[in-house]
Write a protein that holds these residues in place. Structure first.
Motif, PDB file in Angstrom:
ATOM      1  N   GLU A   1     -25.122  -1.907   7.070  1.00  0.00           N
ATOM      2  CA  GLU A   1     -25.449  -2.280   5.914  1.00  0.00           C
ATOM      3  C   GLU A   1     -24.523  -2.519   5.267  1.00  0.00           C
ATOM      4  O   GLU A   1     -24.218  -3.988   4.284  1.00  0.00           O
ATOM      5  N   SER A   2     -23.538  -1.184   4.712  1.00  0.00           N
ATOM      6  CA  SER A   2     -22.895  -1.911   4.082  1.00  0.00           C
ATOM      7  C   SER A   2     -21.339  -1.873   5.074  1.00  0.00           C
ATOM      8  O   SER A   2     -20.777  -3.032   3.582  1.00  0.00           O
ATOM      9  N   ALA A   3     -20.794  -2.119   5.457  1.00  0.00           N
ATOM     10  CA  ALA A   3     -19.825  -2.067   6.782  1.00  0.00           C
ATOM     11  C   ALA A   3     -20.332  -4.356   6.135  1.00  0.00           C
ATOM     12  O   ALA A   3     -19.141  -4.417   6.517  1.00  0.00           O
ATOM     13  N   GLN A   4     -21.803  -3.977   6.660  1.00  0.00           N
ATOM     14  CA  GLN A   4     -21.941  -6.072   6.127  1.00  0.00           C
ATOM     15  C   GLN A   4     -21.788  -6.076   4.798  1.00  0.00           C
ATOM     16  O   GLN A   4     -20.975  -7.226   4.903  1.00  0.00           O
ATOM     17  N   LEU A   5     -21.872  -5.503   4.363  1.00  0.00           N
ATOM     18  CA  LEU A   5     -21.774  -5.802   3.066  1.00  0.00           C
ATOM     19  C   LEU A   5     -19.952  -6.545   2.478  1.00  0.00           C
ATOM     20  O   LEU A   5     -19.300  -7.264   2.001  1.00  0.00           O
ATOM     21  N   ASP A   6     -19.651  -5.446   3.037  1.00  0.00           N
ATOM     22  CA  ASP A   6     -18.491  -5.559   2.791  1.00  0.00           C
ATOM     23  C   ASP A   6     -17.481  -6.279   3.806  1.00  0.00           C
ATOM     24  O   ASP A   6     -15.830  -6.581   4.002  1.00  0.00           O
ATOM     25  N   GLY A   7     -18.008  -7.386   4.739  1.00  0.00           N
ATOM     26  CA  GLY A   7     -17.458  -7.937   5.008  1.00  0.00           C
ATOM     27  C   GLY A   7     -17.004  -7.283   6.564  1.00  0.00           C
ATOM     28  O   GLY A   7     -16.289  -8.643   7.848  1.00  0.00           O
TER      29      GLY A   7
END
Lengths: 307, 309
Positions: free
Chosen positions: B203-209
């Motif tokens: 999820e945090s990787a996704q947030l970082d694009g």
């Protein structure tokens, strides 16, 4: 790995959305990740499986195109059951294979696992000795055991002064091959079971000990029931291995003369002197039908664990 | 056995590999002694066939014929020399490498892709897909022989890929068939292993694009290295040992891998057992080396997924 690798800030403006929705490019990637392996398995496993079913209703020597196939309905099956002499012996041998594999190496493997699960000096060495044959191929096992079974040069005849051709004599060769298989199979079962035993909650055992149950009782009443998934998996593996058995009898005599097995008969019909594709395919379908029952059992266990 | 069929229930972490002894508690003294003696005796029985093969591979055929196998003496290296040249094992070993290495790499790569999707997303078809791969792994390979054999005979390959001009009799056939059959087991183990990775990091990787591919390659893959190592060890031995497909798909002797090549050491009417012993040791040597060097990986690969941890 707590920091994520990509510093693209643009997406931060819409974090909620990003979590839910994949970009178009990501969708394509996910699709490719699944579709490429899927197509490979479809091409080399599932389509051939269906093709075997279709071919089993025809007569074809493999030459020429598909239009050369003469469709004959259930004729191949009929022939297999009635006028193909090696079929019933092969079924019998596969069944003997199954029962033997279960009664001797499987139970021995379980027993070894239960004993080696204890604190014992040299336990690691014993384990290694038992599962060393597992890394060898069954074909190689066949060759190694030839050093015992050969009529003129084998150790068994040398020691006992007998003159038996252990791999050749149809009265004994099935058993000779089975013992060689057992040498490899025992360690395999031991390894699987040992891993299972390790996962049993130790407090179960302690509780049983407090209740005054002896070791045998503890095993059968407490340990064995909680090992149910492993027990079933070992059982399925034994069945599937017995059905697939091929390598050993093929290196001995290509599955003839006392060593007929369904898998070997099938191969004889494809790469033997006569190529009878329809007939061989009917044998293939029989194998698939039997195995599908056990594959279903296996998948049900796996899926139950998944959920 | 081909890839034999180990496929099991739920994955445990690959970091707890070798079955340690001792979970069952200590045996009392007299029982412990009896058990130790029985185990020691049995393990010697188990090692004996291999020891016997090694010993006799160093003995002269004529000597053992005259004096029997229970004699001592007649030591020689000739069997190895002859096996190596007459059995053309140098060639077979190269063939085995050409088949095993690409097949293992391809299997692990494709299995990690599917495993990643199964672990990262919860699509509706996840379970069905796992079943699709797992069941394929369990079907008897002989049952698929006829269509695969006939199909490969029809598929033309350019000369640089196969001198016979068809898929049949080529390394490519064995690489692809082995991969297709091993995918189920590896996908299953890897997806279960990947499920132990906390979802928050995606999820945090996704947030970082980070793209899905980056999540797979830079986040997941480094974390599953232990499982990949265990599976690689196991798959190398399985594919190296694979006998059925190599026997039926390769009729050109110069393309045979080690395991099937051993068959050629045997004469039709006469077999020199000592020579066969030397050949067997040569064939076993690579897997035994892998086994002793990577025993931990081998065992954890086999038991990976057999228990719930």
């Amino acid at each position: 790995m707590s920091t994520s690798p990509a510093p693209v800030r643009a997406s931060q403006t819409a974090p909620r959305k990003a979590r839910k929705e994949l970009t178009a490019w990501d969708r394509v990637i996910v699709l490719l990740m699944v579709v490429v392996p899927l197509l490979l398995v479809l091409w080399l496993v599932w389509i051939p499986a269906l093709a075997s079913v279709a071919l089993s209703f025809g007569v074809w020597n493999g030459f020429g195109g598909l239009d050369q196939i003469e469709w004959v309905g259930w004729q191949n099956y009929d022939d297999i059951f009635t006028i193909y002499p090696p079929f019933w012996p092969a079924v019998r041998h596969n069944l003997i294979w199954l029962v033997f594999l279960f009664l001797l190496p499987t139970l021995l493997g379980v027993l070894l696992a239960v004993v080696l699960d204890r604190e014992m000096r040299g336990s690691r060495f014993y384990q290694t000795a038992f599962y060393l044959p597992v890394v060898l191929s069954l074909a190689l096992v066949g060759f190694i055991w030839q050093l015992f079974y050969s009529r003129d040069q084998g150790l068994i005849n040398d020691v006992f002064g007998t003159e038996v051709d252990w791999y050749g004599d149809p009265n004994v060769n099935l058993w000779a091959v089975l013992f060689a298989t057992a040498w490899r199979h025992t360690g395999y079962v031991m390894l699987l079971y040992l891993a299972g035993l390790k996962s049993v909650d130790p407090s179960l055992r302690e509780a049983a000990a407090v209740d005054g149950a002896n070791e045998v009782k503890t095993f059968f009443n407490v340990i064995f029931p909680v090992m149910r998934p492993i027990n079933l998996i070992v059982l399925v593996i034994v069945v599937i291995e017995s059905l697939r058995a091929f390598d050993l009898v093929w290196v001995v005599n290509k599955g003839r003369n006392g060593l007929e097995l369904i898998a070997a008969l099938l191969s004889q019909n494809v790469i033997g002197e006569a190529t009878r594709y329809g007939f061989g395919s009917a044998l293939a379908v029989i194998m698939m039908l039997i195995s599908s029952v056990f594959i279903t059992i296996y998948l049900r266990i796996v899926f139950r664990e998944e959920n | 056995v081909s890839a034999t069929t180990v496929t099991q229930s739920v994955t445990q972490s690959a970091t707890s590999p070798t079955p340690k002894s001792g979970t069952g508690g200590v045996l009392n003294k007299p029982r412990g002694t009896v058990a130790t003696i029985v185990m020691a005796a049995l393990s010697i029985v188990w090692l004996f066939p291999l020891i016997w093969a090694v010993v006799n591979s160093f003995r002269d055929y004529n000597y053992t014929q005259e004096n029997g196998y229970l004699s001592t003496g007649g030591w020689t290296l000739d069997n190895y020399r002859e096996a190596w040249t007459r059995g053309s094992f140098a060639e077979y070993l190269v063939n085995s490498l050409y088949i095993t290495i690409p097949a293992v790499l391809l299997t692990l790569f494709l299995a990690s892709l599917v495993g990643f999707v199964l672990a990262r997303f919860s699509f509706k078809f996840n379970l069905a897909m796992l079943g699709f791969f797992l069941a394929a792994n369990l079907l008897p390979p002989q049952a698929l022989l006829i269509p695969v054999f006939r199909m490969f005979r029809e598929i033309p390959l350019p000369f640089w890929m196969s001198e016979t001009g068809t898929m049949l009799n080529s390394y490519w056939a064995l690489i692809l068939v082995n991969t297709a059959f091993q995918l189920g087991f590896c996908t299953f183990v890897l997806s279960n292993y990947m499920k132990t990775i906390p979802h928050e990091i995606y999820e945090s990787a996704q947030l970082d694009g980070a793209s899905v591919w980056r999540q797979y390659w830079q986040l997941t893959m480094p974390l599953v290295r232990p499982a990949l190592a265990a599976l690689a060890t196991l798959e190398v031995t399985w594919i190296y040992n694979e006998f059925f497909w190599a026997t039926v798909l390769i009729s050109d002797f110069s393309k045979l891998p080690m395991t099937s090549g051993l068959n050629n050491l045997r004469g039709q009417f006469f077999t020199d057992t000592n020579l066969v012993a030397a050949g067997s040791v040569l064939v076993a040597l690579p897997v035994l080396l892998v086994f002793f060097a990577l025993q931990k990986q081998f065992v954890s690969g086999l038991t990976l997924g057999s228990t719930k941890g």
